[in-house]
Scaffold this active site. Structure first.
Site, PDB file in Angstrom:
ATOM      1  N   GLY A   1       0.774  -1.356  -0.061  1.00 41.72           N
ATOM      2  CA  GLY A   1      -0.144   0.083   0.261  1.00 41.72           C
ATOM      3  C   GLY A   1       0.609   0.804  -0.358  1.00 41.72           C
ATOM      4  N   ALA A   2       1.852   1.252   1.238  1.00 40.98           N
ATOM      5  CA  ALA A   2       2.733   2.302   0.873  1.00 40.98           C
ATOM      6  C   ALA A   2       3.449   2.432  -0.321  1.00 40.98           C
ATOM      7  CB  ALA A   2       3.451   2.545   2.276  1.00 40.98           C
TER       8      ALA A   2
ATOM      9  N   ASN B   1      -0.862 -10.171 -11.270  1.00 37.72           N
ATOM     10  CA  ASN B   1       0.824 -10.768 -11.218  1.00 37.72           C
ATOM     11  C   ASN B   1       0.615 -12.408 -12.155  1.00 37.72           C
ATOM     12  OD1 ASN B   1       1.305 -12.673  -9.359  1.00 37.72           O
ATOM     13  ND2 ASN B   1       2.696 -11.013  -8.503  1.00 37.72           N
TER      14      ASN B   1
ATOM     15  N   ASP C   1      16.414  -5.626  -9.223  1.00 42.30           N
ATOM     16  CA  ASP C   1      15.643  -5.710  -8.372  1.00 42.30           C
ATOM     17  C   ASP C   1      13.765  -5.432  -8.653  1.00 42.30           C
ATOM     18  OD1 ASP C   1      14.381  -6.196  -5.385  1.00 42.30           O
ATOM     19  OD2 ASP C   1      14.999  -4.408  -4.583  1.00 42.30           O
TER      20      ASP C   1
ATOM     21  N   THR D   1      11.710  -6.259  -6.271  1.00 38.14           N
ATOM     22  CA  THR D   1      10.943  -5.486  -5.300  1.00 38.14           C
ATOM     23  C   THR D   1      10.020  -4.296  -5.840  1.00 38.14           C
ATOM     24  OG1 THR D   1      12.454  -6.866  -4.115  1.00 38.14           O
ATOM     25  CG2 THR D   1      10.762  -5.434  -2.540  1.00 38.14           C
ATOM     26  N   ALA D   2       9.071  -4.370  -5.323  1.00 39.96           N
ATOM     27  CA  ALA D   2       7.693  -2.602  -5.976  1.00 39.96           C
ATOM     28  C   ALA D   2       8.068  -3.197  -6.994  1.00 39.96           C
ATOM     29  CB  ALA D   2       8.807  -2.507  -5.015  1.00 39.96           C
ATOM     30  N   ALA D   3       7.814  -3.778  -8.763  1.00 36.90           N
ATOM     31  CA  ALA D   3       7.901  -3.092  -9.782  1.00 36.90           C
ATOM     32  C   ALA D   3       6.630  -3.128  -9.676  1.00 36.90           C
ATOM     33  CB  ALA D   3       8.340  -4.303 -10.608  1.00 36.90           C
ATOM     34  N   GLY D   4       5.820  -3.932  -8.851  1.00 40.44           N
ATOM     35  CA  GLY D   4       4.407  -4.102  -9.723  1.00 40.44           C
ATOM     36  C   GLY D   4       3.763  -3.235  -8.615  1.00 40.44           C
ATOM     37  N   ASP D   5       4.086  -2.550  -7.287  1.00 41.04           N
ATOM     38  CA  ASP D   5       2.874  -1.486  -6.617  1.00 41.04           C
ATOM     39  C   ASP D   5       3.903  -0.138  -7.996  1.00 41.04           C
ATOM     40  OD1 ASP D   5       2.904  -3.449  -4.703  1.00 41.04           O
ATOM     41  OD2 ASP D   5       4.869  -2.618  -3.685  1.00 41.04           O
TER      42      ASP D   5
HETATM   43  O1  RIB Z   1       5.695  -5.197  -3.626  1.00 37.67           O
HETATM   44  C1  RIB Z   1       6.716  -5.320  -2.534  1.00 37.67           C
HETATM   45  C2  RIB Z   1       6.259  -5.280  -0.820  1.00 37.67           C
HETATM   46  O2  RIB Z   1       5.216  -6.107  -0.923  1.00 37.67           O
HETATM   47  C3  RIB Z   1       7.360  -4.422  -0.025  1.00 37.67           C
HETATM   48  O3  RIB Z   1       7.769  -2.926   0.277  1.00 37.67           O
HETATM   49  C4  RIB Z   1       7.142  -5.162   1.345  1.00 37.67           C
HETATM   50  O4  RIB Z   1       6.918  -4.936   2.248  1.00 37.67           O
HETATM   51  C5  RIB Z   1       5.849  -6.257   0.997  1.00 37.67           C
HETATM   52  O5  RIB Z   1       4.561  -5.764   1.212  1.00 37.67           O
END
Ligand code: RIB
Length: 305
Positions: free
Chosen positions: A42-43, A185, A247, A249-253
């Protein structure tokens, strides 16, 4: 002004180590340098909205501790409205333990803490602060009852509901009719549709299955292959720029935050998904969650455009 995007979801502190490979059960791996940065699906999506030019408010719950304070402070610096963030006196802020391998793939374990205590009443109270809300962007790192309540409430107010069904979960069928755009995804789309996704054709089949189950618009993120968009039954493949992955991480976000911004601006779903693919492609070239999120000028003027 394009209208406020309300992100409802989790805030975590991410504890990250890069390793040669992700450990197997029972295996210990000596990794690289440890680092911490604010995360939580969310953040991350709220910060992505802010950096990419949207007007954003966040509804969520943190513990009364240093991690919660650091995450909210970053929100203030980025221009995310934090009036809807509640503090939980009994539970710590959410934590995510993240391992990233040489290819940029990750494995994540989340200890939800206060995120698991975000209740429908909390959300209802916070929503009343934002009668001008235009879009609800929500994920699944908070209780399902709260997700359902928020989606129903937002639909009742005429808002556009974007659900990023992450982490993967069997969604209750009643939720599908509340969603305007769902953005799984590959793994999440397989869980929801029962279709094994190996290429763009099978992604289309999975999207069609979700559409048949009652979701208006489906966008399946496909990593290097971009995204599969099914807009009210009409299919498009949206390609992604080729980049060097550091990395994921967070690409989907980042994808979801960018999508919400473009939809709030009234762009077509095709253009919105393309903008989102370009923003996510930049994020995968950088380490970390919120540390990897690009600013609007980087996406618009990127040579990858
Ligand atoms: O989508 C990545 C996030 O998944 C990370 O920041 C982690 O905190 C988890 O919530």
């Amino acid at each position: 002004m394009t209208g406020k995007i309300i992100v409802t979801g989790s805030m975590n502190m991410d504890m990250v180590v890069k390793t040669s490979h992700i450990p197997q059960p029972g295996e210990t791996v000596l990794g690289g340098t440890f680092f911490m940065n604010p995360g939580g699906k969310g953040a991350n999506q709220a910060v992505a909205v802010a950096r990419l030019g949207g007007e954003v408010a966040f509804i969520g719950k943190i513990g009364d501790d240093i991690f919660g304070k650091q995450s909210s402070q970053l929100f203030d610096e980025e221009g995310v409205d934090t009036l809807g963030i509640l503090s939980d006196a009994e539970n710590p802020s959410g934590i995510a333990l993240i391992t990233v391998d040489q290819l940029g793939e990750n494995s994540i374990v989340v200890a939800p803490g206060a995120n698991a205590n975000l209740e429908p009443d909390d959300v209802e109270q916070a929503f009343s602060l934002y009668p001008d809300g235009k879009i609800l962007l929500i994920q699944l790192e908070i209780p399902m009852r709260t997700v359902e309540f928020a989606a129903r409430y937002a639909q009742g107010k005429g808002m556009t509901v974007i659900l990023n069904p992450a982490p993967a979960n069997d969604l209750i069928p009643e939720l599908f009719s509340l969603i305007d755009i769902i953005t799984p995804n590959v793994n999440e789309a397989e869980v929801l549709s029962g279709v094994k996704i190996t290429d763009i054709t099978s992604a289309k089949e999975a999207a069609e299955s979700l559409h048949k189950q009652g979701v208006k618009n489906v966008i399946i993120t496909l990593g290097k292959l971009g995204a599969a968009l099914l807009e009210e039954g009409v299919f498009y493949h949206i390609p992604a720029p080729e980049v060097e992955t550091v990395d994921t991480t967070a690409a989907g976000d980042v994808f979801n935050g960018a999508l919400a911004v473009a939809v709030a601006e009234g762009r077509s779903l095709k253009d919105a998904a393309s903008f989102a693919c370009r923003a996510a492609a930049i994020a995968v070239t950088r380490l970390g969650a919120q540390s990897s999120i690009p600013y609007r000028n980087e996406v618009l003027f990127s040579s990858m455009a």
